[in-house]
Design an enzyme around this catalytic site. Structure first.
Site, PDB file in Angstrom:
ATOM      1  N   HIS A 158       0.856  -1.182   0.000  1.00 34.41           N
ATOM      2  CA  HIS A 158       0.000   0.000   0.000  1.00 34.41           C
ATOM      3  C   HIS A 158       0.896   1.237   0.000  1.00 34.41           C
ATOM      4  O   HIS A 158       1.823   1.338   0.808  1.00 34.41           O
ATOM      5  CB  HIS A 158      -0.917  -0.001   1.229  1.00 34.41           C
ATOM      6  CG  HIS A 158      -2.054  -0.956   1.111  1.00 34.41           C
ATOM      7  ND1 HIS A 158      -1.932  -2.185   0.524  1.00 34.41           N
ATOM      8  CD2 HIS A 158      -3.350  -0.867   1.498  1.00 34.41           C
ATOM      9  CE1 HIS A 158      -3.099  -2.808   0.557  1.00 34.41           C
ATOM     10  NE2 HIS A 158      -3.968  -2.025   1.139  1.00 34.41           N
ATOM     11  N   LYS A 570     -13.690   5.877   6.234  1.00 30.86           N
ATOM     12  CA  LYS A 570     -14.001   6.889   5.223  1.00 30.86           C
ATOM     13  C   LYS A 570     -15.510   6.976   4.991  1.00 30.86           C
ATOM     14  O   LYS A 570     -16.054   8.046   4.718  1.00 30.86           O
ATOM     15  CB  LYS A 570     -13.283   6.511   3.931  1.00 30.86           C
ATOM     16  CG  LYS A 570     -13.477   7.468   2.767  1.00 30.86           C
ATOM     17  CD  LYS A 570     -12.461   7.156   1.684  1.00 30.86           C
ATOM     18  CE  LYS A 570     -12.875   7.738   0.348  1.00 30.86           C
ATOM     19  NZ  LYS A 570     -13.791   6.894  -0.387  1.00 30.86           N
TER      20      LYS A 570
END
Length: 907
Positions: A158, A570
């Site tokens: 990532h 999120k």
């Protein structure tokens, strides 16, 4: 930074509170950097750096006119031309890298010193965990937990490591010299040479470009992760096992078989994670595992050779067993030339010769030549044969000393190093099924029939999407045949929302490998808050399929389920996401218990606090009852990989804390405590979460919020920063839904808001705090519920790293006073209520070392932030000329690197 110039009084006082060895290292490195700046840019560069440093320290000192102090910094930054601004930004960036190195070195130094002192076990050590489990669960309970213990870190690519590999390597060379400064045996001339080398290496770091010019390929990412395995993890793993052996057996450790099985299970997504990353193909996945295998076989060959050279016991004192003699004869027949050379060098040392031939067989395995091992189990059998022979000859210490370390390494890493996991979005499989078997699309029963009964003849892919999906599954089958079933068998399905999403992978696997030989463990990944709530229903539908039920029985009813921390935060905000994840853990654990399923939860945590980051051991202790049960699997992402595993002492301590926390959290006594706390506090937490999520959605769903976010942060520029091989968005749309969680968190970190790590928490806390006795209830939750305590501690850290004054400079770029007012008010509310619950007057008051580190860094981060805001504003207003616009963008990206280093956070 120059070393010889005194900062403001507050800065001096804080530095004096530093431990003396750390203060020395920071002073030495800062002084050397100051000299390097003068040598390269003349006295004027260092003078400008010092002026900006003093101005930002004055801004933080709290005296005088605050607005005047801000304007002084703004004017100073505005006076730099592009060349000077770039040099100043680079100076602060390099300074942070050096300070981070010094702090890491001091952490390792402190760990070494702490491990030497006293008879009592070190806090959060394996010895402390063993003692606690023995006291609460007894010896039988301890042995049962050790039999089940499993810690599975999964390294990912990532894109959150902002530093170039060349910069990391330069810092590694500097670290070696700093380490030498601790050697009390250094003579004056030797110390002078160390300081000369430091100046040389700091010069090299200063002159090394901070920014990558090209995006790394997936195989570049594989090689970067291999450096961590080579340098630390390969040697760290047996050292950790020995730590547990010592905790269990004390002075008897190393005189007999260890009382536990190897419990580390390393995994990797690097080269396997293709969700939204078109650069990861079947060929890349195959090449990734080939690279892994080459590294582990080289590592094993070297380690076996090292141990073998020391195994010099003679046949007269330590006669070989008949089984060992026969095995040695077979190896000598397979490698006659090597065997002849060994007989000349060590004619009377059969155990040494056998181990040397083990190394030769490992070399042959790596090269694919005759005489190699068929698999890692055969190599492990050879090592255990040596152990048995030595033990039978009375040399138990030789059998279970360094030789045991080799056994542990082979048992842990095999010939594949880490289990390579494939991840893909559910939508890709749905598109492939719609093309290949349209009648079965969305129908889990029809897909299960294809998976178990096979496909009709003549079905072939037409689109690249379907062809690549099948090629990936064929690559998995080939890797299993070559390296063993555990080398590549897990297939993680992102955004799993139905039983058909999971059944589709099994159906495609049967089409890709018609004989059914591919072993694929489908791992659903539940990410949004709604998906977490629906997880049990999806799993029930999947496991009701006859083919899946048979597969589960064949796997010992062991099932793995992944929980996503990034997209849930999120989607719903910090508090609501954490409560939803906690509830999902408990519900899935209860669901599995009712169905006789051995559940493994896989936690998709990020490095940032807004993506599930924070101390892993504390998070483990706060998980829902029944959800640990002796096992913990977690992603290790981006900069976290290097922060946790770049230094052997720090890596060992981290894994020791995690393993100890898993043991303690799994005891019946601890489970009863957690269940009681949950029953008492979870309903209130859910009320708070609902209010928090409403506040979160009210902010992020307002008209124009996406545009506001893009203007007030370096979001667009982060998309240009070549941190990793995958794009910043899923798909091509520009909305927030398509934006990955990493750039979302990264951008809020850069503009000093840290919004994903706290927004909505204050509104949630107010639900209780505004009720009679509510504050006392919140304090009771914090004291009596580890989950809530961890949640508040992480939020407090996010609030401490946020800065309203600096963030305001960014937010003013957005032209939305209504959104700015909402953010400011929620920050004020959250900060005030966290302090009231803690009974503190300032953030991190109960963690003074951490508070001091934040305070010391803030003025230096401010310098970079003011530079970043200036040039972001210029970009937002429009710059004429492509060349100048490119230079300004590069300067913004340089400040991004510096702020990330200063805050020690990216995404």
């Amino acid at each position: 930074m120059g070393g010889q110039r005194a900062p403001a009084a507050a800065g001096t006082r804080q530095r004096d509170e530093m431990p003396a060895p750390l203060r020395r290292d920071v002073r030495v490195l800062g002084g050397i950097l100051g000299r390097v700046l003068e040598e390269d840019g003349g006295p004027g560069l260092l003078a400008d750096v010092e002026r900006l440093r003093r101005a930002t320290i004055a801004l933080r000192s709290g005296g005088g006119d605050r607005q005047a102090a801000v304007q002084a910094v703004v004017d100073l930054v505005a006076g730099f031309d592009l060349d000077r601004a770039e040099a100043v930004a680079r100076a602060f960036t390099v300074y942070f890298q050096l300070v981070n190195l010094a702090e890491e070195h001091h952490r390792a130094r402190t760990l070494r010193e702490r491990s030497r002192g006293g008879d009592a076990p070190v806090r959060e050590s394996l010895a402390a965990a063993v003692a606690e489990v023995r006291a609460t669960a007894g010896e039988a309970g301890l042995r049962a937990l050790l039999e089940r213990l499993e810690v599975a870190p999964v390294l990912t690519a990532h894109p959150t490591e902002a530093r170039r590999r060349a910069v990391v390597d330069a810092l590694g060379r500097i670290s070696e010299q700093v380490e030498r400064l601790d050697d009390p045996r250094l003579s004056a001339s030797q110390e002078a040479e160390v300081r000369r080398r430091l100046a040389e290496e700091v010069t090299a770091l200063w002159r090394t470009a901070q920014l990558r010019r090209e995006r790394p390929t997936p195989l570049d990412e594989v090689r970067a992760v291999m450096a961590v395995f080579d340098q630390t993890l390969f040697r760290l793993t047996p050292a950790l096992y020995r730590e547990l052996d010592l905790a269990l057996q004390g002075e008897a450790a190393g005189t007999g078989p260890p009382g536990f099985r190897p419990f580390l299970r390393w995994g990797s997504w690097v080269g396997g994670d293709r969700d939204g990353n078109p650069a990861v193909t079947a060929e890349v996945t195959t090449a990734a595992l080939e690279v892994q295998a080459d590294h582990v076989l080289r590592g094993l060959e070297t380690a076996v050779g090292r141990v073998g050279r020391a195994l010099t016991c003679s046949a007269a004192t330590t006669p070989p067993s008949a089984a060992l003699a026969a095995s040695l004869a077979a190896d000598e027949a397979a490698f006659p030339e090597v065997a002849a050379a060994l007989r000349r060098r060590a004619p009377d040392e059969p155990h040494r010769r056998k181990l040397a031939l083990v190394a030769e067989r490992l070399r042959a395995t790596r090269q694919g030549s005759n005489g190699g091992y068929p698999d890692a189990a055969a190599c492990e059998a050879d090592l255990r044969l040596l152990q048995a022979s030595l033990a039978a000859a009375g040399a138990a210490r030789l059998a279970y000393g360094e030789l045991q370390g080799l056994v542990w390494q082979v048992a842990t890493f095999g010939f594949h190093l880490a289990s390579l996991e494939v991840r893909q979005h559910a939508g890709v499989h749905a598109a492939a099924i719609a093309e290949l078997a349209p009648d079965a699309a969305g129908d889990p029963a029809a897909l299960d029939r294809l998976a178990t009964g096979g496909w009709p003849a003549g079905v072939a892919p037409r689109s690249p999407v379907a062809a690549e999906a099948l090629s990936t599954l064929r690559a998995m089958a080939a890797l299993q045949a070559r390296y063993g079933g555990d080398a590549c068998r897990r297939y993680v399905v992102s955004f799993s929302r139905s039983a058909a999403d999971l059944a589709a992978v099994r159906a495609l696997a049967r089409l890709a490998v018609p004989d059914g030989s591919l072993a694929v463990d489908v791992v659903p990944l539940f990410e949004t808050r709604a998906d977490l709530a629906a997880a049990r229903g999806v799993l029930d539908g999947f496991l009701a399929l006859p083919g899946v039920a048979a597969w589960l029985d064949g796997r010992g009813r062991r099932l793995e389920v992944m929980l996503g921390y990034s997209d849930s935060a999120k989607d719903a905000g910090y508090l609501a996401a954490n409560v939803a994840l906690y509830r999902a853990q408990g519900e899935l654990a209860a669901w599995a218990g009712e169905r006789g399923i051995d559940l493994q939860l896989f936690h998709g945590r990020g490095g940032a606090l807004g993506r599930g980051g924070g101390p892993a051991s504390r998070a483990i202790r706060g998980q829902a009852p029944g959800s640990v049960a002796g096992r913990f699997k977690v992603t290790e992402q981006g900069e976290v990989v290097f922060a946790r595993y770049g230094n052997p002492a720090i890596g060992r301590r981290h894994l020791e804390q995690v393993a100890g926390a898993v043991l303690v959290a799994s005891t019946p006594a601890r489970q009863r405590e957690l269940a009681a706390a949950e029953a008492r506090f979870l309903p209130a937490a859910e009320r708070m979460a609902a209010a928090s999520e409403a506040a979160w959605r009210d902010l992020v769903e307002r008209e124009g919020f996406a545009e506001f976010f893009a203007r007030t942060s370096p979001l667009e520029e982060l998309g240009l920063l070549p941190l990793g091989s995958r794009p910043a968005r899923r798909g091509g749309s520009g909305d927030l839904a398509s934006l990955r969680a990493i750039p979302w968190v990264f951008a809020w970190t850069q503009n000093r808001c840290n919004l994903p790590g706290w927004y909505g928490l204050g509104t949630g806390l107010a639900v209780l705090a505004d009720e009679p006795g509510g504050l006392d209830r919140l304090r009771a939750m914090q004291a009596g519920w580890p989950f809530f305590a961890s949640l508040l501690e992480n939020a407090e850290m996010s609030l401490a790293k946020a800065d309203p004054l600096i963030a305001g400079r960014y937010l003013d770029l957005g032209g939305r006073p209504d959104l700015v007012a909402a953010i400011r008010e929620e920050y004020r509310r959250t900060r005030a209520l966290v302090l009231r619950v803690n009974g503190s007057s300032r953030l991190l008051q109960r963690r003074p070392v951490l508070r001091q580190a934040v305070d010391l860094r803030n003025p230096y981060v401010d310098a970079l932030s003011f530079l970043q805001v200036r040039f972001l504003a210029e970009l937002r207003d429009g710059i004429a000329g492509d060349a100048e616009r490119a230079r300004v963008r590069d300067l913004v990206l340089l400040t991004v690197n510096g702020v990330a280093a200063g805050l020690q956070n990216t995404g």
